[in-house]
Design an enzyme around this catalytic site. Sequence first.
Site, PDB file in Angstrom:
ATOM      1  N   LYS A 240      13.462  37.418  39.255  1.00 44.73           N
ATOM      2  CA  LYS A 240      12.429  37.341  40.321  1.00 44.73           C
ATOM      3  C   LYS A 240      11.566  37.331  39.553  1.00 44.73           C
ATOM      4  O   LYS A 240      10.295  37.165  39.794  1.00 44.73           O
ATOM      5  CB  LYS A 240      12.602  37.895  41.698  1.00 44.73           C
ATOM      6  CG  LYS A 240      13.958  37.214  42.479  1.00 44.73           C
ATOM      7  CD  LYS A 240      13.477  37.262  43.815  1.00 44.73           C
ATOM      8  CE  LYS A 240      15.019  37.472  44.760  1.00 44.73           C
ATOM      9  NZ  LYS A 240      15.531  38.361  44.692  1.00 44.73           N
ATOM     10  N   ARG A 241      11.252  38.057  39.246  1.00 44.92           N
ATOM     11  CA  ARG A 241       9.539  38.443  38.172  1.00 44.92           C
ATOM     12  C   ARG A 241       9.213  37.935  37.207  1.00 44.92           C
ATOM     13  O   ARG A 241       7.909  38.014  37.357  1.00 44.92           O
ATOM     14  CB  ARG A 241      10.009  40.109  37.215  1.00 44.92           C
ATOM     15  CG  ARG A 241      10.482  41.307  37.843  1.00 44.92           C
ATOM     16  CD  ARG A 241      10.477  42.349  36.715  1.00 44.92           C
ATOM     17  NE  ARG A 241      11.594  42.654  36.317  1.00 44.92           N
ATOM     18  CZ  ARG A 241      11.603  41.780  34.754  1.00 44.92           C
ATOM     19  NH1 ARG A 241      10.831  41.694  33.789  1.00 44.92           N
ATOM     20  NH2 ARG A 241      13.197  41.295  34.371  1.00 44.92           N
TER      21      ARG A 241
END
Length: 472
Positions: A240-241
């Site tokens: 997700k980063r």
Amino acid sequence: MRDVRVRFAPSPTGALHLGGLRTALFNWLFARRHGGTFIVRIEDTDRARSTDEALDAIVEGLRWAGLEWDEGPYRQTERLELYRRKAGELLDQGRAYWCVCAPDELEARRKAALAKGESVKYDGRCRTRGLTAPAEPAALRFRAPHTGRTVVEDLIKGTIEFDNAVLDDLILLRSNGDPTYHLSVVIDDALMGITHVIRGDDHVNNTPRQLPLFDALGYPAPRFAHLPMILGADKTRLSKRHGAASVLAYRDMGYMPDALVNYLVRLGWSHGDQEMFSIPDMIEKFSLDRVQAAAAVFDPDKLQWLNAEYLKRGDPAHLAARLRPFVEQRGYDRHGPVQPQGGLEAVIPHLRARAKTLVEMADWAMPYLTEPVAMDDAAAATLLTPAMASSLKKFADRVKTADPFSQETIAPVLRALLEEDGLTMGAFAQPLRLALTGKTFSPGIYDVMALLGRERTLGRIAHALRRPVTPG
Ligand code: GLU
């Protein structure tokens, strides 16, 4: 080659991510390439972490991407008795044993071993105790071979050898009787006749653990192919980063499934320098020996570029079907009175040159799909001056009778008016555009009028002129 049977075996513990979809895609392509069978199997034996929502989202993501399956989705929780029975057979044959080491003791011993720099695998305390039906909670462990070597002939990574001394005595049944991943995956791969296990290389260390289990259960082992990892630009595992990671998030951001699939096929696989692949083209060209062993780097800009290409080149009817949910979300009613000339699909050619996503396309399409148009008030305050209002009114009066209502008939009227009022096209086009679309950017002004048709063109100019006019 036996008839190819492959599987995508997600654990329903979260969304379907890009990495998961790529694994599914490579399995699907391999099956389609060889006229084989693509199976979806849901590995939900970890009941604490598996949810129905995750399962539904995985299935929805696969469907959206167009990876239809031939069998399944099977669910491992529907096969628990089978795994327990097979575990019992291993116990009877002396290939498994009961272990009564409590989890907290195991953890303490693991920590102590770690502190001494020793191996953290199970220390084998119960391996030789010969426990039969212990009264206390007991897990069933596999009696893994501790000598010799296990060799994996990986179809992507080549030969990988493991010293059996490193193999752990895997837990097959937890003390509550639940089968573990290793047990169920091996039984299912065998009984479902899987010929090729194609999975992410986070599983590469599981393969030497599973091979002896195939052997102990008397099953021939499938072939293995471990796909390279997908990394973010910073070379850490994609997550997700690095922006959206879930497939459905890409759908909602306005990506075409064909574009996403095309992007993913190139993540770790290549065919010369070719970047764009239709689905039939991918199927024809796909092979595991062109999958690279090194990790692949996810590039969101390239994905967006590819999406824009699909929007530019796609069949308008096909694109319109994908665009529809986005414009409906924004208030378009396909049965309502406001319809662009030629239907939704007629809007596409006018918008696709610049749109990178269906979301952009939908935002730009709305002026043609709803009434009244939402007016950019700040722009109206500067552009709709009394002088412009008077030119706009003249324009509307004169094009009323243009027949047919098209560039050929409108352009001469407009040119004459510009001359008469001493205006340039540039100066007049902006207020006209604003009156017609509510915005200061749009497709070419003649395209806009063609899409709106006579009645709505005139109606919108009249509507704009009813606004209080800014003294200019
Ligand atoms: N269920 C496993 C996972 O989601 C995949 C197992 C496998 O492919 O063997 O990571």
